[in-house]
Design a protein around this motif. Sequence first.
Motif, PDB file in Angstrom:
ATOM      1  N   SER A  14       0.816  -1.198   0.000  1.00 54.48           N
ATOM      2  CA  SER A  14       0.000   0.000   0.000  1.00 54.48           C
ATOM      3  C   SER A  14       0.868   1.274   0.000  1.00 54.48           C
ATOM      4  N   VAL A  15       1.983   1.214   0.729  1.00 53.26           N
ATOM      5  CA  VAL A  15       2.941   2.335   0.745  1.00 53.26           C
ATOM      6  C   VAL A  15       3.545   2.487  -0.661  1.00 53.26           C
ATOM      7  N   ASN A  16       3.937   1.375  -1.239  1.00 54.97           N
ATOM      8  CA  ASN A  16       4.590   1.430  -2.548  1.00 54.97           C
ATOM      9  C   ASN A  16       3.650   1.841  -3.662  1.00 54.97           C
ATOM     10  N   GLN A  17       2.365   1.537  -3.507  1.00 57.17           N
ATOM     11  CA  GLN A  17       1.401   1.930  -4.535  1.00 57.17           C
ATOM     12  C   GLN A  17       0.875   3.346  -4.309  1.00 57.17           C
ATOM     13  N   GLY A  18       1.335   3.981  -3.229  1.00 61.09           N
ATOM     14  CA  GLY A  18       0.927   5.354  -2.970  1.00 61.09           C
ATOM     15  C   GLY A  18      -0.481   5.490  -2.422  1.00 61.09           C
ATOM     16  N   GLU A  19      -1.067   4.385  -1.977  1.00 62.65           N
ATOM     17  CA  GLU A  19      -2.406   4.456  -1.379  1.00 62.65           C
ATOM     18  C   GLU A  19      -2.330   5.127  -0.012  1.00 62.65           C
ATOM     19  N   ILE A  64       9.121   3.675  10.755  1.00 62.50           N
ATOM     20  CA  ILE A  64       8.041   4.030   9.826  1.00 62.50           C
ATOM     21  C   ILE A  64       8.502   3.729   8.401  1.00 62.50           C
ATOM     22  N   ALA A  65       7.658   3.032   7.649  1.00 63.79           N
ATOM     23  CA  ALA A  65       7.996   2.674   6.263  1.00 63.79           C
ATOM     24  C   ALA A  65       7.501   3.750   5.299  1.00 63.79           C
ATOM     25  N   ILE A  66       8.400   4.117   4.371  1.00 61.99           N
ATOM     26  CA  ILE A  66       8.089   5.150   3.381  1.00 61.99           C
ATOM     27  C   ILE A  66       8.487   4.622   2.014  1.00 61.99           C
ATOM     28  N   LYS A  67       7.759   5.062   1.003  1.00 61.12           N
ATOM     29  CA  LYS A  67       8.050   4.611  -0.360  1.00 61.12           C
ATOM     30  C   LYS A  67       9.509   4.890  -0.704  1.00 61.12           C
ATOM     31  N   LYS A  68      10.161   3.905  -1.282  1.00 61.78           N
ATOM     32  CA  LYS A  68      11.570   4.034  -1.649  1.00 61.78           C
ATOM     33  C   LYS A  68      11.789   5.266  -2.503  1.00 61.78           C
ATOM     34  N   GLY A  69      12.774   6.061  -2.110  1.00 65.30           N
ATOM     35  CA  GLY A  69      13.115   7.232  -2.911  1.00 65.30           C
ATOM     36  C   GLY A  69      12.349   8.496  -2.538  1.00 65.30           C
ATOM     37  N   ASN A  70      11.325   8.383  -1.686  1.00 65.30           N
ATOM     38  CA  ASN A  70      10.601   9.598  -1.258  1.00 65.30           C
ATOM     39  C   ASN A  70      11.399  10.252  -0.116  1.00 65.30           C
ATOM     40  N   THR A  71      12.574  10.763  -0.481  1.00 63.77           N
ATOM     41  CA  THR A  71      13.469  11.307   0.544  1.00 63.77           C
ATOM     42  C   THR A  71      12.902  12.578   1.169  1.00 63.77           C
ATOM     43  N   GLU A  72      12.045  13.277   0.411  1.00 59.34           N
ATOM     44  CA  GLU A  72      11.473  14.508   0.962  1.00 59.34           C
ATOM     45  C   GLU A  72      10.657  14.183   2.217  1.00 59.34           C
ATOM     46  N   LEU A  73       9.769  13.196   2.090  1.00 56.94           N
ATOM     47  CA  LEU A  73       8.941  12.821   3.241  1.00 56.94           C
ATOM     48  C   LEU A  73       9.792  12.147   4.320  1.00 56.94           C
ATOM     49  N   LEU A  74      10.725  11.307   3.895  1.00 62.76           N
ATOM     50  CA  LEU A  74      11.609  10.618   4.845  1.00 62.76           C
ATOM     51  C   LEU A  74      12.352  11.643   5.715  1.00 62.76           C
ATOM     52  N   ASP A  75      12.920  12.657   5.064  1.00 64.22           N
ATOM     53  CA  ASP A  75      13.673  13.681   5.805  1.00 64.22           C
ATOM     54  C   ASP A  75      12.771  14.462   6.755  1.00 64.22           C
ATOM     55  N   LYS A  76      11.571  14.798   6.261  1.00 61.71           N
ATOM     56  CA  LYS A  76      10.643  15.570   7.100  1.00 61.71           C
ATOM     57  C   LYS A  76      10.231  14.772   8.329  1.00 61.71           C
ATOM     58  N   ILE A  77       9.920  13.486   8.133  1.00 65.96           N
ATOM     59  CA  ILE A  77       9.482  12.665   9.273  1.00 65.96           C
ATOM     60  C   ILE A  77      10.653  12.431  10.228  1.00 65.96           C
TER      61      ILE A  77
END
Length: 257
Positions: free
Chosen positions: A92-97, A220-233
């Motif tokens: 679901s994370v990877n599909q952006g749901e 917390i799992a985040i879509k691979k490569g979404n560094t913007e959200l990863l950094d913010k969290i």
Amino acid sequence: MKKFLALLMVAVLAVVMVACGGAKTTEPAKDANPAEATEVIKMGTNAAFPPYEFKEGEKFVGIDVEIAEAIAAKLGMKLEIVDMEFDSIITSVNQGEVDFGMAGMTVTEERLEEVDFTSSYATGVQVVIVAEGSDITSLDDLEGKKIGVQLGTTGDIYASDDFGSDNVVQYGKGADAVIALKGGDVDAVIIDNEPAKAFVEENGGLKILETEYAIEDYAIAIKKGNTELLDKINAALEELTADGTIDAIISEYISAE
Ligand code: ARG
């Protein structure tokens, strides 16, 4: 009659003008109130895992839920929780749901190939639950026994690796594995320590073995490569750790031993 129509038109015009004026004044007010203007951030979880995520009536509560609320507030976003099978969260994370997955989820090498993980915010331990009076007293005693687990969890993965998948029975929820143990359908349940405590307390006639099967980090799992959200969290987590918010949330649900 003509005079009446003219008056009516004036009245209609006045209503239209008030309506437009009203609409105009609500626009800036909306911006001035971030609580209403915020963008939504979606969290995928499996709310059957006390004290991390569970439901009190219709409400989602627990450590992960409160930490996620605090992160969303830091990001100026509104948290929306999407409840699903634990097994579906990464997809679901990877599909952006959903924007992130948070479910007492252990960081593992295999999962790191599918998603990115934030820094860890809690520790978990895989433990063994047995019936009081069971002849299983150590991990070695699990050999050849029927082991209940929650599908797709690390308990499932480790038990299948160590004791063979033929000996492992997968349930959709940890609580269902525990019910199976009570009913004698399985001989033991392998699950994270805090839910284990909650389920044992709820059921009676069960106990947790002293032995620690595996010690793990939750993140917390985040879509691979979404560094913007990863950094913010990660930045939000750092602040919430530094100011004691995370500790306060955890100790609200888990009493120190
Ligand atoms: N820590 C374990 C894992 O990552 C179990 C997590 C189960 N979480 C849940 N919300 N059901 O596999």
